[in-house]
Motif scaffolding. Structure first.
Motif: not given
Lengths: 190, 182
Positions: B75-102
């Motif tokens: 689902p879409r993030p809760i709330g409107g677009p903003g820096w925190d959504h971008l940060a959350a998006r980057a964090g989720h991508i980092a999670f996927y990369l690390l959980l594959i990479g480790i």
């Protein structure tokens, strides 16, 4: 085992017999011979065996100094007390069995000591040759009569530091010192 | 109880994958730290096997999760677009990369030792790196760095989820119950 065998050692010199006159060459009974090793793994021991390929022994019961020992081991056939240890042992960080499938010991001097002898020689592991000393004992085999030296058991024991030969793998887990016990069952040629 | 995600809610499959992975990762981090500190012996050798088995399981779960999220988009993030959504998006991508990479770096490092990598102490997993001391050192160093990054990311992720939950937007509730209270 050897407890059932009369220990003759080099004290067999005292036993009269026709073989005392000259050095005698012996053939290895590979199936009945073993090379065992053990080393510390944390609070435990890793034990294992390495098959004996060749053992050329010439024994002179008149003059111990004339005795010679040459042993070759088949590193690729090494086994250990648990599977990962055998893989680690034969891998490139320890014995590197692919590049160096043979381990060789050749005596350079033999001296009597007590009931046995000290065999000085050169040991080659991973292509690195270092001088080592092994303690030797000789036993008459079960089923032979006193004075019969046609079938003997030679036991060579010693300790080496594997790092001397560049076998430094897993030094954080496995001890550097390795105890070796060679039990060669031999039969006089001819 | 819907299995699939909707534009506003997390389905059961996504939530199960999320919390199972989270639990496994926490167990893995504890296990990894324990292994790094312990004196190896015959009595604890099985912990290495467990670490590898759970690591491969995490890798499998992440690949399943990616496949599931392609089939059933989150689902879409809760709330409107903003820096925190971008940060959350980057964090989720980092999670996927690390959980594959480790898991991959651990698998490669173990392969480079020349010792079989076993799954469940039963099946030999094929090596993915050549036997090499230099390779072993490289892959395990990378494994270590990636793990430290993951620990940092988990802390930030957890704090961010708590912050948003306490702010009342229901982000954490949605990952637990599937949808926000209202």
């Amino acid at each position: 085992m050897a407890r059932t065998i009369l220990s003759t050692l080099f004290a067999a010199l005292l036993i009269p017999g026709p073989l005392m006159a000259a050095p005698v060459a012996y053939l290895l009974d590979r199936a009945a011979s073993t090379v065992a090793f053990e080393t510390a793994f944390g609070p435990d021991l890793i034990t294992g065996t390495i098959p004996l390929d060749i053992a050329d022994l010439t024994l002179d019961f008149d003059s111990v100094a004339n005795c010679t020992v040459a042993v070759q081991l088949d590193v690729s056939g090494a086994e250990a007390s648990f599977p990962f240890a055998a893989q680690a042992l034969k891998g490139p960080k320890v014995l590197d069995a692919v590049a160096h499938p043979k381990m060789v010991f050749k005596s350079t001097a033999v001296k009597a000591r007590g009931d046995g002898a000290i065999v000085a020689g050169n040991l080659t592991i991973r292509g690195v040759t270092r001088p080592v000393q092994l303690a030797a004992e000789i036993f008459r085999q079960k089923g032979t009569v006193e004075g019969d030296r046609s079938r003997l058991t030679v036991r060579l024991t010693g300790k080496i530091n594997r790092s001397d030969f560049g076998a430094t793998g897993w030094s954080d887990m496995v001890d550097d010192a390795v105890r070796i016990i060679i039990t060669a069952r031999i039969e006089a040629k001819g | 109880m819907a299995l699939r995600n909707t534009p506003d809610s997390f389905g059961l499959v996504t939530r199960l994958l999320h919390w199972t992975t989270a639990l496994l990762v926490i167990v893995m981090l504890s296990l990894g730290l324990r292994i790094a500190d312990m004196e190896p012996g015959l009595a604890n050798l099985w912990l290495y096997g467990l670490h590898k088995t759970l690591g491969l399981t995490v890798l499998g779960l992440i690949l399943v999760r990616i496949g599931w999220h392609i089939a059933s988009p989150v689902p879409r993030p809760i709330g409107g677009p903003g820096w925190d959504h971008l940060a959350a998006r980057a964090g989720h991508i980092a999670f996927y990369l690390l959980l594959i990479g480790i898991p991959l770096s651990g698998w490669a490092g173990s392969s480079a030792t020349g010792i079989d990598v076993m799954f469940a102490d039963r099946w030999v997993v094929p090596p993915i790196a050549a036997v090499s001391e230099a390779g072993e050192a490289f892959w395990f160093r990378l494994h270590d760095i990636q793990t430290k990054l993951l620990i940092g990311l988990i802390i930030v992720h957890g704090l961010a989820a708590l912050k948003r939950e306490t702010a009342g937007d229901g982000t954490l509730t949605r990952m637990i119950r599937g949808r926000t209270k209202d």
